[in-house]
Scaffold this active site. Structure first.
Site, PDB file in Angstrom:
ATOM      1  N   SER A 188     -31.725  25.952   1.383  1.00 27.77           N
ATOM      2  CA  SER A 188     -31.900  24.849   2.536  1.00 27.77           C
ATOM      3  C   SER A 188     -33.297  24.921   3.184  1.00 27.77           C
ATOM      4  O   SER A 188     -33.701  23.953   3.625  1.00 27.77           O
ATOM      5  CB  SER A 188     -30.557  25.178   3.397  1.00 27.77           C
ATOM      6  N   HIS A 240     -32.631  26.314   8.327  1.00 23.55           N
ATOM      7  CA  HIS A 240     -33.226  24.908   8.409  1.00 23.55           C
ATOM      8  C   HIS A 240     -34.433  24.556   9.215  1.00 23.55           C
ATOM      9  O   HIS A 240     -35.449  23.833   8.649  1.00 23.55           O
ATOM     10  CB  HIS A 240     -31.961  23.879   8.785  1.00 23.55           C
TER      11      HIS A 240
END
Length: 330
Positions: A188, A240
């Site tokens: 991610s 993230h």
């Protein structure tokens, strides 16, 4: 990437992963000058490598032989037992159709204690290639195809590869600074790095695009949605954010395009030719981004290997990864 907490009985740490809906092509904008496109091969190879790694992880996991060791007892069985050694852990252990937490831990998942006290800094890299389950893997790889192929076609495999890897490591560093009680896996951070690079690429090459406002709004909406998903419980939004910040800065450094008219300068009279390949503001953004990248990675790594727990120095930062509501707790 929006994964539930995967916690097996017997004290194994939970797995933090992340999920974002596969974005649509994030660019209803077009360059004013034409450029030849690269053939995309790195992104497909990364997808193949991740799939192959997941198969290896499942082979090592060997659910049929080890299910009792994972606290499952005799009442629960592996999922998709027809796969034999590659079958998945019981859904009570891993609802994403994948291996056990201990298998991921042994194969290189991100874990603060092992990175800091075990001197296993390589986990900042290896965790990028591990996934918590089939659902996690498919979500990440679909996102990578949507985002990565376009970037590789326009900028080549070297620059996209650098952004992917450094963003993944940047996400791992920030995640490890804030999360000490669970392990984390997934690409991610690298994927958010590509999203961040797309945004900075648009900004630094603003003058050569049309439909700029539409492109900017589209990208911001996609990024906002994906970051919002990270506010759900058991999703590693620090990865993230760290990946996005790394990719955003790297885009200013690596994804510059020549200003309009540079490629056609040889066909223009001498007095009409551009003297500089890039505009002044592009050089300024490149310099600022380079400094921030060097400082950010240096400070982050020094803090990490000194054992600093960032969440002890930033009370409100916990809301960046999980927003407590009446429907769930963090």
């Amino acid at each position: 990437m929006g994964n539930r907490d995967l916690e097996r009985e017997g004290g194994t740490k939970p797995i933090n992963g992340s999920y974002q809906p596969p974005p649509t092509t994030a660019a209803p904008y077009y360059m004013e000058n034409s450029e030849s496109q690269w053939t995309s091969w790195l992104v497909p190879m990364i997808v193949v490598a991740n799939v192959a790694m997941f198969i290896v992880v499942m082979f090592v996991n060997n659910c049929p032989s080890n299910i009792n060791n994972f606290g499952s007892g005799g009442r629960r069985q592996c999922v998709a037992r027809f796969l034999g050694r590659l079958s998945f852990q019981p859904l009570q252990d891993n609802p994403l159709f994948g291996p056990s937490a201990s298998t991921l831990q042994n194969l290189g998942a991100l874990e603060w204690d092992k990175v800091v006290h075990g001197h296993q800094g390589w986990r900042l890299f290896t965790c990028i290639w591990l996934h918590a389950g089939v659902v996690h893997l498919l979500a990440n790889m679909l996102s990578l195809v949507f985002i990565g192929i376009r970037l590789e076609q326009q900028f080549g495999f070297v620059r996209v590869g650098i952004i992917y890897l450094l963003s993944g490591i940047g996400g791992s560093v920030l995640s490890c600074l804030f999360i000490q009680r669970s392990i984390s896996v997934g690409a991610s951070g690298a994927l958010f790095g590509l999203l961040g690079a797309m945004l900075s690429e648009l900004l630094t090459n603003w003058s050569i695009y049309t439909n700029k406002a539409a492109a900017l709004i589209t990208l911001i909406i996609i990024i906002a949605i994906n970051l919002a998903v990270g506010l759900l419980p058991h999703v590693d939004n620090y990865a993230h954010i760290g990946g996005f910040m790394s990719g955003f800065l790297l885009g200013f450094v690596l994804l510059l395009r020549p200003q309009f008219g540079w490629l056609e300068r040889q066909h223009l009279p001498a007095e009409g030719r551009l003297k500089s390949k890039f505009k002044a503001y592009q050089y300024v953004l490149l310099l600022i981004a380079s400094i921030l990248l060097i400082v950010g990675f240096t400070v982050g790594l020094v803090m990490l290997f000194r054992g600093v727990k960032a969440n002890e120095h930033c009370d409100w930062c916990r809301y960046l990864s999980c927003l407590r509501t009446s429907r769930w707790s963090c």
